[in-house]
Enzyme design. Structure first.
Site, PDB file in Angstrom:
ATOM      1  N   ASP A 245       0.846  -1.191   0.000  1.00  9.12           N
ATOM      2  CA  ASP A 245       0.000   0.000   0.000  1.00  9.12           C
ATOM      3  C   ASP A 245       0.881   1.241   0.000  1.00  9.12           C
ATOM      4  O   ASP A 245       2.013   1.218   0.505  1.00  9.12           O
ATOM      5  CB  ASP A 245      -0.878   0.034   1.251  1.00  9.12           C
ATOM      6  CG  ASP A 245      -2.047  -0.924   1.161  1.00  9.12           C
ATOM      7  OD1 ASP A 245      -2.453  -1.257   0.048  1.00  9.12           O
ATOM      8  OD2 ASP A 245      -2.551  -1.340   2.224  1.00  9.12           O
ATOM      9  N   ARG A 246       0.348   2.310  -0.529  1.00 11.92           N
ATOM     10  CA  ARG A 246       1.133   3.540  -0.620  1.00 11.92           C
ATOM     11  C   ARG A 246       1.662   3.980   0.748  1.00 11.92           C
ATOM     12  O   ARG A 246       2.799   4.445   0.870  1.00 11.92           O
ATOM     13  CB  ARG A 246       0.276   4.651  -1.235  1.00 11.92           C
ATOM     14  CG  ARG A 246       1.034   5.936  -1.507  1.00 11.92           C
ATOM     15  CD  ARG A 246       0.219   6.880  -2.354  1.00 11.92           C
ATOM     16  NE  ARG A 246      -0.989   7.313  -1.690  1.00 11.92           N
ATOM     17  CZ  ARG A 246      -1.050   8.323  -0.819  1.00 11.92           C
ATOM     18  NH1 ARG A 246       0.043   8.984  -0.504  1.00 11.92           N
ATOM     19  NH2 ARG A 246      -2.196   8.672  -0.281  1.00 11.92           N
TER      20      ARG A 246
END
Length: 516
Positions: A245-246
């Site tokens: 995930d970012r």
């Protein structure tokens, strides 16, 4: 810079519509598409096809139509004939030309990208056939008013089958190819470097900082791990083996060849790989090992929100507390399945959400913040309240959203950004009128921005940073603080048959870490 892209979703004007999201299982996606780049904020045409070969059909001798083949139909006088689609090239890679589109600069602990011109390209969607460009822009690309697209036509920004669009009333046909030149702004990310943990003839392994997406998606392109590795480490043609995930940091692996990528993906499918994360959660986590097997349901692909629900997919996570400082606990996490946001959702269900999780540790979930799966509102109400919270904080980027992604029913009209948008729309309309006369009279007066951006040279970099038609150029956004870009979730270890890669324990997981 032109590029056609492959994505499994199409541009959506409503918040509830599915779209590609950047990450899964708190960092793990089953089959990442390294060449994907979903549509960015509103003004762009939705990318939807793989990059095309530059060769045109008239470079080869025409073959006689065989059985089952249709003869090329000649248009009658005055009828618009659509050229055949170009041949597709399998996959999309990024070249030196892509990396040279713009440059980075560092400011206030942030990595920033200088604004640049970019061509979004797409073939006509089936639902667009028979409709005018005016209809398509007004129904599917509502982030900008029609005055913007009218001004873009006058400035030569819109092309249909590589011919400048003269009138938005033109009716689209099957195989029509559209190109939209936009002035692109990317959100800042942390200035922390992407550190190399290992490299051999097969793989590249890095320690990904929080806030940086793995590959181009949404508004991010150059501020991604793929582009940073290509531009700063000359590591190109990489195949992502998994995603984070970012907001998740830690071990991230890339294959150097398609063969290595397929071999490791087979190991993923055979469940031969093990992942280990570390996080800091609220409260005193139980000292004994905890296993959570609650099924997880995706509430919204667009926003990237999930919750525990009996209708969800089965999943399992094993947790073990490492330390407790009187207020928060450091917990080791072993996801045995790979569901979207699995670790974060399970921790929320257990009543110990990640300390600074902007989604699953939010008041939008109700007084108990989702503990035990208790959410006293509908999914629609939950999404509306999450969006409203981040609108008020001017932090929609945390949800990987911008104002143009929001449907009218889910925007908070009281949020400051809504009033700002109204003011900017009036300015944009006035600017379009000014530009109409300026294009005819003196193009050089348009802040020296070339109207054929694709032909700009390196000496034009400074001039490309402002554009008279760009709404983003008129907005003043407050930069996030570097600490606001960090979520306390870190991929500590990734191992499989014959390999094991570890990253250092982050500072917030150390015993002597002090909360602000």
């Amino acid at each position: 810079m032109a590029e056609t892209l492959s994505t499994g979703t199409e541009a959506a004007s409503g918040l509830e519509a599915p779209a590609q999201q950047n990450g899964a299982a708190d960092g793990e996606a089953r089959e990442p598409q390294g060449s994907q780049e979903p549509a960015g904020p509103g003004v762009e045409l939705a990318p939807g096809d793989e990059k095309q070969n530059p060769e045109s059909e008239d470079q080869a001798p025409a073959a006689a139509p065989g059985p089952g083949k249709r003869k090329k139909r000649r248009g009658v006088t005055g009828e618009r004939v659509v050229p055949p689609p170009k041949k597709r090239r399998a996959g999309v890679s990024f070249s030196d030309e892509h990396f040279a589109e713009t440059s980075y600069y560092f400011e206030g602990g942030l990595r920033k990208v200088r604004p640049y011109y970019f061509d979004f390209q797409t073939y006509c969607k089936g639902r667009w056939v028979g409709h005018s460009l005016l209809h398509v822009f007004s129904t599917e690309f509502r982030a900008q008013p029609l005055t913007y697209y009218e001004a873009a036509v006058r400035a030569g920004r819109l092309h249909l089958n590589e011919e400048p669009v003269k009138d938005l009333s033109i009716v689209l046909k099957d195989n029509d190819f559209l190109r939209n030149t936009v002035h692109r702004h990317e959100p800042p990310v942390t200035a922390e470097p992407v550190r190399l943990l290992a490299e051999n003839e097969d793989v590249v392994v890095v320690d990904k900082p929080s806030s940086i997406p793995v590959h181009p998606c949404g508004r991010f392109r150059h501020n991604t791990v793929i582009f940073i590795l290509g531009k700063e480490h000359q590591l190109k043609e990489l195949h992502p083996l998994h995603r984070l995930d970012r907001l998740t940091s830690g071990v991230l692996m890339f294959a150097k060849t398609a063969a290595v990528s397929e071999r490791i993906h087979e190991q993923v499918r055979d469940r031969q790989l093990e992942k280990e994360y570390v996080c800091r959660v609220e409260g005193e986590f139980p000292a004994e090992e905890v296993t959570c097997k609650e099924p997880i349901l995706v509430v919204s692909y667009k926003v990237g929100v999930c919750r525990v629900d009996p209708r969800g997919k089965p999943c399992e996570t094993v947790f073990q507390r490492l330390s407790y400082n009187g207020r928060s606990s450091v917990v080791r996490c072993r996801p045995l399945t790979g569901r979207t946001h699995q670790i974060r959702v399970h921790l929320q269900f257990l009543g110990h959400p990640i300390l600074n999780d902007p989604i699953y540790n939010s008041v939008a979930w109700g007084p108990s913040r989702g503990r035990g799966g208790h959410i006293p509102k509908t999914d629609e109400e939950l999404l509306r309240d999450l969006v409203a919270e981040h609108q008020a904080k001017q932090s929609l980027h945390v949800l990987d959203l911008c104002e143009g992604d929001l449907s009218p029913g889910l925007t908070d009209s009281a949020a400051p950004s809504s009033e700002l948008s109204k003011d900017c729309l009036e300015e944009l309309a006035a600017s379009a009128q000014k530009m109409d006369g300026a294009v005819e009279a003196a193009p050089q007066d348009l802040d020296t921005v070339p109207l054929a951006p694709g032909k700009a040279t390196e000496t034009d970099v400074v001039n490309q940073e402002t554009d008279p038609l760009c709404l983003e150029c008129r907005l003043v956004r407050q930069d996030p603080l570097p600490r606001d870009l960090v979520m306390f979730l870190h991929a500590l270890c990734y191992k499989g048959p014959g390999f094991e890669y570890l990253s250092p324990m982050p500072a917030w997981a150390q015993d002597d870490w002090q909360e602000d």
